[in-house]
Scaffold this active site. Structure first.
Site, PDB file in Angstrom:
ATOM      1  CB  SER A  25       5.927  -3.521   4.357  1.00  0.00           C
ATOM      2  OG  SER A  25       5.845  -2.875   3.127  1.00  0.00           O
ATOM      3  NE  ARG A  29       3.654  -7.949   4.749  1.00  0.00           N
ATOM      4  CZ  ARG A  29       3.468  -6.995   3.815  1.00  0.00           C
ATOM      5  NH1 ARG A  29       3.329  -5.729   4.171  1.00  0.00           N
ATOM      6  NH2 ARG A  29       3.420  -7.308   2.528  1.00  0.00           N
ATOM      7  NE  ARG A 125      -2.606   1.907  -5.752  1.00  0.00           N
ATOM      8  CZ  ARG A 125      -1.758   1.780  -4.733  1.00  0.00           C
ATOM      9  NH1 ARG A 125      -1.852   2.591  -3.681  1.00  0.00           N
ATOM     10  NH2 ARG A 125      -0.818   0.870  -4.755  1.00  0.00           N
ATOM     11  CB  SER A 168       1.707  -7.752  -6.341  1.00  0.00           C
ATOM     12  OG  SER A 168       1.010  -7.194  -5.246  1.00  0.00           O
ATOM     13  CD  GLN A 170       0.013  -3.407  -1.883  1.00  0.00           C
ATOM     14  OE1 GLN A 170      -0.864  -3.341  -2.745  1.00  0.00           O
ATOM     15  NE2 GLN A 170       0.522  -2.331  -1.311  1.00  0.00           N
ATOM     16  CG  ASP A 316       7.294   0.979  -2.481  1.00  0.00           C
ATOM     17  OD1 ASP A 316       6.529   0.977  -3.462  1.00  0.00           O
ATOM     18  OD2 ASP A 316       7.023   0.392  -1.413  1.00  0.00           O
ATOM     19  CE  LYS A 343       3.707  -0.153  -6.766  1.00  0.00           C
ATOM     20  NZ  LYS A 343       3.378  -1.232  -5.862  1.00  0.00           N
ATOM     21  NE  ARG A 389       6.803   4.577  -1.279  1.00  0.00           N
ATOM     22  CZ  ARG A 389       7.097   4.337   0.004  1.00  0.00           C
ATOM     23  NH1 ARG A 389       8.075   4.985   0.596  1.00  0.00           N
ATOM     24  NH2 ARG A 389       6.403   3.458   0.700  1.00  0.00           N
TER      25      ARG A 389
HETATM   26  C1  S3P Z   1       3.829  -3.379  -0.256  1.00  0.00           C
HETATM   27  C2  S3P Z   1       4.074  -3.943  -1.481  1.00  0.00           C
HETATM   28  C3  S3P Z   1       4.333  -3.164  -2.685  1.00  0.00           C
HETATM   29  C4  S3P Z   1       4.716  -1.723  -2.360  1.00  0.00           C
HETATM   30  C5  S3P Z   1       3.834  -1.113  -1.312  1.00  0.00           C
HETATM   31  C6  S3P Z   1       3.880  -1.927  -0.037  1.00  0.00           C
HETATM   32  C7  S3P Z   1       3.540  -4.273   0.888  1.00  0.00           C
HETATM   33  O1  S3P Z   1       3.174  -3.139  -3.484  1.00  0.00           O
HETATM   34  O2  S3P Z   1       4.694  -0.936  -3.527  1.00  0.00           O
HETATM   35  O3  S3P Z   1       4.257   0.208  -1.035  1.00  0.00           O
HETATM   36  O4  S3P Z   1       3.582  -3.812   2.034  1.00  0.00           O
HETATM   37  O5  S3P Z   1       3.286  -5.446   0.644  1.00  0.00           O
HETATM   38  P1  S3P Z   1       2.883  -4.312  -4.540  1.00  0.00           P
HETATM   39  O6  S3P Z   1       2.941  -5.557  -3.766  1.00  0.00           O
HETATM   40  O7  S3P Z   1       1.512  -4.090  -5.079  1.00  0.00           O
HETATM   41  O8  S3P Z   1       3.939  -4.185  -5.579  1.00  0.00           O
END
Ligand code: S3P
Length: 431
Positions: A25, A29, A125, A168, A170, A316, A343, A389
């Site tokens: 993550s 970023r 997705r 979320s 994301q 995760d 996922k 995973r």
């Molecule tokens: C992530 C957020 C999570 C996670 C993904 C990475 C991120 O997803 O499952 O592996 O880097 O922001 P969601 O935000 O959709 O739950």
């Protein structure tokens, strides 16, 4: 895809030290922030998996230059005002949900004409979760019923007030990135806290972002970010597989080095500690993105519960927690985790079916599952469901199964952890 099966046999013990790959993550970023900066940034210990490569591949299309060293990568950008906007064409996010959701915010924010695609899994997705709020901000996005490919137009955005309907990180991050380019302020309300790396890094890089109770606010970015040097801490979600190995294999002790200790990422460790697991945390760096070492020893495990509230900060880790639950004495409950169905695979189905085929006693519900332990795992030939995973969880299951676990489509671990099997071999002592 490799046709060969990965065969993992039971281990007498696991022992040693492991340095984790950079957090996935944070890696995504850091690349995005370096691309918004004007000048050369240097990132150390970037995650070396295919997902992060997808982010790099997409950013190259906007004219950002990358130079790969042995342990670091240099990112050279002329600043967000000079991103290539003409003839970008198509960007391919591969398997990476984070690439697609976060970049959607940046692309819509800057109003760049682009077509965004992904692999078969990513194309199935949900993207409406980012499309809808971006449309509300004034973006132009065309899609086939809320799935990839997405086609972005060149509209200008305005700030909105948005309450997140799903927990979320994301989606939250997508809107924070879009908010950097929107007129006025963007307010995001998050009722269930999710990982906060985007907010932390925005603070680190001098972006004006504020949080008051559950509301995060962000203003338009006036000037490019100053280029930076950053070392990515180890990935706690990758660490979870070694935590499980250390807990479940008899007579074991493992030390994991430089793991991110961001509180929004290590709830699974707290949960396991409360369930009697011998896990010791040694904090080293206490900055905004803290890290430290983690030591794990074989443990007797009590059952535990995952619910809607605590699941967002261990989302995760649920497949590997399910494996751990098969060895806990009693019923472990995983509920309110419907998000798992969206996922890289339907992780309720893939976790339940694969563990059941190894002999686990596990009952599926629409929003989760119950695991009744302890059960002896018997080994089998099992599919990874094309999910990194699940493949890693199955490999750890092999360490405690009476017969070998043979994993189909095992090379999918390359998505987040290309060195996974090599390390597994190094720390495992054969029977
Ligand atoms: C992530 C957020 C999570 C996670 C993904 C990475 C991120 O997803 O499952 O592996 O880097 O922001 P969601 O935000 O959709 O739950």
């Amino acid at each position: 895809m490799s046709r060969k099966l990965k065969i993992v046999k039971s281990a007498k013990f696991v022992k040693g030290q492991i340095t984790l790959p950079g957090d996935k993550s944070i890696s995504h970023r850091t690349l995005l922030f370096a691309s918004l900066a004007k000048g050369k940034s240097q990132i150390k210990f970037l995650n070396n998996g295919a997902d992060v490569l997808s982010t790099i591949g997409c950013l190259q299309k906007f004219g950002i230059k990358f130079q790969l060293g042995r342990y670091s990568i240099e990112v050279d950008s002329s600043g967000f005002k000079k991103w290539d906007r003409e003839n970008v064409g198509t960007i391919n996010c591969g398997n990476s949900g984070t690439t697609s959701r976060l970049l959607a915010g940046l692309i819509a924010g800057q109003g760049i004409n682009v077509k965004m695609t992904g692999d078969e899994s990513l194309s199935s997705r949900p993207m409406k979760r980012v499309i809808n709020p971006l449309l509300e901000m004034g973006a132009e996005i065309n899609s086939d019923d809320g799935k990839l490919p997405l086609i972005f137009g060149d509209k200008k955005l305005k700030g909105i007030r948005y309450t997140m309907p799903v927990a979320s990180a994301q989606v939250k991050s997508c809107l924070l990135f879009a908010g950097l380019f929107a007129d006025g302020k963007t307010y995001i309300t998050e009722n269930i806290k999710t990982r906060d790396h985007t907010e932390n890094m925005m603070k680190m890089f001098g972006i004006s972002i504020f949080k008051k109770k559950d509301v995060i606010s962000i203003s338009k970015l006036k000037r490019p970010i100053v280029p930076f040097k950053y070392s990515v801490p180890g990935d706690p979600s990758a660490a979870a597989f070694w935590v499980a190995a250390g807990l479940l294999v008899p007579d074991s002790k493992l030390t994991l080095k430089r793991v991110s200790l961001n509180p929004s990422r290590i709830s699974y460790i707290k949960l396991l500690q409360q369930s009697g697991c011998k896990i010791r945390i040694n904090p080293i760096d206490k900055s905004l993105e803290p890290f430290g070492d983690i030591t794990i020893q074989t443990s007797q495990i009590k059952p535990f519960s995952v619910n809607k509230k605590n699941s967002a900060s261990l989302i995760d880790e649920i497949p590997i927690l399910a494996l751990i639950a098969t060895q806990a004495k009693g019923k472990s409950v995983f509920r309110g985790v419907k998000e798992l169905r969206f996922k890289e695979s339907d992780r309720i189905k893939s976790t339940v079916e694969s563990l059941r085929s190894l002999g686990a006693d596990i009952k599926e519900y629409s929003d989760g599952f119950d695991v009744f332990g302890p059960t002896e795992l018997i080994g089998n030939t099992v599919d990874s469901y094309g999910d990194h995973r699940i493949a890693m969880m199955l490999a750890i299951a092999g360490l405690i199964s009476t017969e070998p676990v043979k994993i189909k489509n095992h090379s999918i671990v390359n998505i987040s952890y290309p060195d996974f099997y090599e390390i597994l071999k190094r720390i495992s002592r054969k029977r």
